[in-house]
Design an enzyme around this catalytic site. Structure first.
Site, mmCIF file in Angstrom:
data_model
loop_
_atom_site.group_PDB
_atom_site.id
_atom_site.type_symbol
_atom_site.label_atom_id
_atom_site.label_comp_id
_atom_site.label_asym_id
_atom_site.label_seq_id
_atom_site.Cartn_x
_atom_site.Cartn_y
_atom_site.Cartn_z
ATOM 1 N N ASP A 8 0.867 -1.176 0.000
ATOM 2 C CA ASP A 8 0.000 0.000 0.000
ATOM 3 C C ASP A 8 0.907 1.231 0.000
ATOM 4 O O ASP A 8 2.126 1.128 0.209
ATOM 5 C CB ASP A 8 -0.878 -0.015 1.244
ATOM 6 C CG ASP A 8 -1.678 1.263 1.416
ATOM 7 O OD1 ASP A 8 -2.387 1.649 0.482
ATOM 8 O OD2 ASP A 8 -1.541 1.891 2.486
ATOM 9 N N ALA A 10 -0.037 5.314 1.213
ATOM 10 C CA ALA A 10 -0.167 6.161 2.404
ATOM 11 C C ALA A 10 -0.363 5.329 3.668
ATOM 12 O O ALA A 10 -1.278 4.509 3.758
ATOM 13 C CB ALA A 10 -1.324 7.139 2.241
ATOM 14 N N ALA A 41 -13.284 9.730 10.210
ATOM 15 C CA ALA A 41 -12.645 9.866 8.902
ATOM 16 C C ALA A 41 -11.726 8.692 8.597
ATOM 17 O O ALA A 41 -11.549 8.314 7.433
ATOM 18 C CB ALA A 41 -11.859 11.172 8.842
ATOM 19 N N MET A 45 -10.753 3.889 5.800
ATOM 20 C CA MET A 45 -9.511 4.137 5.065
ATOM 21 C C MET A 45 -9.049 2.900 4.303
ATOM 22 O O MET A 45 -9.155 1.774 4.788
ATOM 23 C CB MET A 45 -8.411 4.596 6.018
ATOM 24 C CG MET A 45 -7.255 5.312 5.315
ATOM 25 S SD MET A 45 -7.770 6.900 4.602
ATOM 26 C CE MET A 45 -7.894 7.908 6.079
ATOM 27 N N LYS A 49 -11.644 6.600 -2.735
ATOM 28 C CA LYS A 49 -12.037 7.763 -1.935
ATOM 29 C C LYS A 49 -13.518 8.121 -2.042
ATOM 30 O O LYS A 49 -14.116 8.579 -1.063
ATOM 31 C CB LYS A 49 -11.156 8.961 -2.298
ATOM 32 C CG LYS A 49 -9.670 8.707 -2.049
ATOM 33 C CD LYS A 49 -9.402 8.092 -0.672
ATOM 34 C CE LYS A 49 -7.945 7.724 -0.468
ATOM 35 N NZ LYS A 49 -7.742 6.891 0.726
ATOM 36 N N HIS A 52 -15.167 5.791 0.195
ATOM 37 C CA HIS A 52 -14.849 6.199 1.561
ATOM 38 C C HIS A 52 -15.864 7.251 2.042
ATOM 39 O O HIS A 52 -16.403 7.163 3.153
ATOM 40 C CB HIS A 52 -13.436 6.776 1.573
ATOM 41 C CG HIS A 52 -12.889 7.066 2.928
ATOM 42 N ND1 HIS A 52 -11.624 6.666 3.323
ATOM 43 C CD2 HIS A 52 -13.400 7.735 4.007
ATOM 44 C CE1 HIS A 52 -11.402 7.068 4.559
ATOM 45 N NE2 HIS A 52 -12.462 7.733 4.995
ATOM 46 N N ARG A 156 -10.448 -1.770 -3.453
ATOM 47 C CA ARG A 156 -10.578 -2.616 -2.266
ATOM 48 C C ARG A 156 -12.007 -2.608 -1.731
ATOM 49 O O ARG A 156 -12.681 -1.580 -1.853
ATOM 50 C CB ARG A 156 -9.620 -2.102 -1.165
ATOM 51 C CG ARG A 156 -8.171 -2.119 -1.549
ATOM 52 C CD ARG A 156 -7.358 -1.358 -0.517
ATOM 53 N NE ARG A 156 -5.961 -1.249 -0.955
ATOM 54 C CZ ARG A 156 -5.189 -0.221 -0.665
ATOM 55 N NH1 ARG A 156 -5.651 0.799 0.061
ATOM 56 N NH2 ARG A 156 -3.942 -0.193 -1.073
ATOM 57 N N ASP A 182 -1.761 -1.042 5.860
ATOM 58 C CA ASP A 182 -1.995 -0.492 7.201
ATOM 59 C C ASP A 182 -3.468 -0.330 7.522
ATOM 60 O O ASP A 182 -3.816 0.304 8.518
ATOM 61 C CB ASP A 182 -1.306 0.878 7.319
ATOM 62 C CG ASP A 182 -1.933 1.923 6.405
ATOM 63 O OD1 ASP A 182 -2.450 2.935 6.910
ATOM 64 O OD2 ASP A 182 -1.910 1.729 5.177
#
Length: 275
Positions: A8, A10, A41, A45, A49, A52, A156, A182
């Site tokens: 991944d 970020a 928020a 993750m 986006k 999200h 994802r 992460d």
């Protein structure tokens, strides 16, 4: 033997603590007079986006506040408008969040010495990565392959980005690949793709702390936070959870030994091991 590791971006290899998208999500909702927390928020993750944002809108507290203010639940047009605001804010700051996480470059170098290919997936779009990739490369991080959600039918937790990495890197079978991330979404992506799933705690979104905050945190409190993150990863199917990216080469060595014993990750199971 492991042929490729898919990282991944970020929170895993750049942007320690995964702060760039968090700030943009909070600000985008604030512009609509809706206050969301940093914790809210962070929960979705790893997803594309726009997805999200949709997940945030579905949170009970956020949905209730939105309905009270606007007289209805958020619809597709509201999601689209929020995404436009989010993207504008994120694009203006992304370059500042492309710094490689300490140890990431060295780990990649160690893997390449073993002739392991380096792939990558992300929740960012191609346009966003057009900002990040040159800056990360300037600072020494350049994977062999990048796949973004807009390059496949869905991001994802679907496995398509991992599959496209495998195709373009020329790697088969899938059980000779390792996915490192992460977020819970990273772990689900890996399990759905039939690859080994490794979760990283420090530097990542699930822990959500920068280096100074980690250093200042009382040891017992930090240990408890890390245990919570570990449990999230394991519940999502992670085969291994490591404290920091520095430990990844050791995990790859362990996986190599398991592959020699004909132990393979299988689809959609928490233990995920077949002989």
């Amino acid at each position: 033997m492991v042929q490729a590791v898919i990282f991944d971006w970020a929170g895993t290899t750049i942007d320690y603590g995964c702060f760039a998208p968090v700030a943009a999500f909070v600000e985008a909702f604030k512009n609509k007079d809706i206050a969301i927390t940093v914790e809210e928020a962070r929960i979705p993750m790893g997803l594309p986006k726009r997805d999200h944002i949709s997940e945030i809108f579905q949170m009970e507290r956020v949905a209730s506040i939105w309905q009270e203010k606007y007289g209805k639940l958020a619809d597709e047009a509201d999601i689209d408008n929020m995404y436009v605001d989010f993207e504008t804010m994120l694009l203006s700051t992304l370059k500042e969040y492309a710094t490689p996480i300490p140890g990431a470059i060295e780990v990649v170098e160690q893997l390449r010495v073993q002739h392991i290919k380096i792939g990558s997936t992300t929740g960012y779009t191609s346009g966003m990565m057009n900002i990040i990739v040159p800056e990360a490369e300037r600072q020494g991080y350049a994977p062999d392959m990048l796949v973004t959600p807009d390059m496949v039918d869905a991001g994802r937790p679907y496995p398509w980005m991992c599959y496209l990495n495998a195709m373009r890197l020329g790697v088969y079978p899938m059980h000779e690949m390792v996915k490192v991330g992460d977020t819970v979404s990273d772990m689900r992506e890996a399990i759905n793709a039939g690859v080994w799933a490794v979760g990283v705690i420090k530097g990542g979104n699930e822990l959500g702390m920068n280096e100074a905050e980690i250093a200042a945190c009382p040891p017992d409190k930090l240990a408890e936070k890390m245990r919570t993150v570990r449990k999230r990863f394991e519940a999502a199917g992670a085969h291994y959870v490591i404290e920091s990216i520095h430990q990844l080469p050791d995990v790859v060595n362990v996986i190599n030994e398991r592959l020699k014993q004909r132990e393979y990750p299988i689809f959609g199971t928490q233990e995920g091991i077949a002989r």
